[in-house]
Every structure is written in C-alpha cells, then in structure tokens.
Motif scaffolding. Sequence first.
Motif, mmCIF file in Angstrom:
data_model
loop_
_atom_site.group_PDB
_atom_site.id
_atom_site.type_symbol
_atom_site.label_atom_id
_atom_site.label_comp_id
_atom_site.label_asym_id
_atom_site.label_seq_id
_atom_site.Cartn_x
_atom_site.Cartn_y
_atom_site.Cartn_z
ATOM 1 N N GLU A 16 0.826 -1.212 0.000
ATOM 2 C CA GLU A 16 0.000 0.000 0.000
ATOM 3 C C GLU A 16 0.857 1.258 0.000
ATOM 4 O O GLU A 16 0.627 2.168 -0.778
ATOM 5 N N LYS A 17 1.849 1.304 0.910
ATOM 6 C CA LYS A 17 2.675 2.507 1.011
ATOM 7 C C LYS A 17 3.883 2.238 1.901
ATOM 8 O O LYS A 17 3.949 1.215 2.577
ATOM 9 N N THR A 18 4.804 3.168 1.903
ATOM 10 C CA THR A 18 5.944 3.133 2.816
ATOM 11 C C THR A 18 5.612 4.038 3.996
ATOM 12 O O THR A 18 5.068 5.131 3.809
ATOM 13 N N VAL A 19 5.908 3.553 5.213
ATOM 14 C CA VAL A 19 5.606 4.322 6.420
ATOM 15 C C VAL A 19 6.842 4.375 7.307
ATOM 16 O O VAL A 19 7.774 3.591 7.144
ATOM 17 N N GLN A 56 12.075 3.154 8.088
ATOM 18 C CA GLN A 56 11.117 3.095 6.986
ATOM 19 C C GLN A 56 10.801 1.655 6.679
ATOM 20 O O GLN A 56 11.713 0.827 6.519
#
Length: 165
Positions: free
Chosen positions: A150-153, A160
């Motif tokens: 979905e995404k990098t957080v 990260q």
Amino acid sequence: MIIAETPRLRIRHLTVADAQFILHLLNEPSFIHNIADRGVRNEQDALDYLLNGPMKSYHTYGYGLYLVEHVDNAEPMGICGLIYRSNLQETDIGFALLPQYWGQGYATEAAKAVLQYGYHKLNLTRIVGLTNASNLTSINLLSKLGLQFEKTVLLSGQQQVMLFS
C-alpha cells in the motif's frame, strides 16, 4: 490460553515460562537483521520483554504476539501475532520462526490462523503487514496472505518499512 490450532501448530499466549525460548529467538541473527535488536541479552531481559510487550498487549488491546509450537510435542518454533502500532493507528501481523522451521509452510499456516482469529474472534476490520524492503521472505508471505503493498511508512525510531494491506 490457546488462540488457534491447525493440523500441525498450536498458537497460544506467551507466558513467563517462555522466557528462555524468547531469549533464544530474539538473539537469532535473522531476527536482529530482519526485525530488530530488542536488547534482550539474558533471561531477566526476556522476562521484561514478555511482561512489557506481549503480556501487556494482551491486557491493553486484547491481543499480542503468541507462541507458535508444534501440536505433537509442544516444541516452541517461533512467534506470530497481532501488534497494535499506536504511531500508525494500525494492527500489524508479526511473525518470526527459528531458522530450522523455515521453508516448511509453518509461518504461512500460523499467520493464516492468526489472521482468522483477528478477523473472526476479535472482530478487527483491518490488519496490515509491515516489513523491510529487503526482507523478501516476509514480502512473499504477506502476498500469500492476500496482502498487497500500500505505502511506505515510518515506524518509531525513523525506520522506513513497507505497509501491506
């Protein structure tokens, strides 16, 4: 307390009696490299980790990391469970097995059972997976579970990670 059982595995709450195993698992080079160095160096550190980590999480959130053991002989193999990430406001599925149990489908079996428990017994509506971009084994497992990138957080400590949902 047993939270799930599969044909090969029993997944249960961790207890203080699991401190020696936790000491061993958390000092595996693969655990330190792929997950984190938790600073657990002796049995007292392992007890503190259990009391202030998984056991506190059971009390606070109703879930946490669980021990994965072989159903036939109760041999501890690793951990798998649900971790509430307050900085992300997300529940993450986490897993780590001792290297001798890799490549035999145990992690997938445990993770599927924990996801089912989370969705059907705890009534969670969303469970994510977090992993380092270099951890291809975890990325493959999260994909087997039906999760997609979905995404990098940013996790606490400015680490990260990739978030799969």
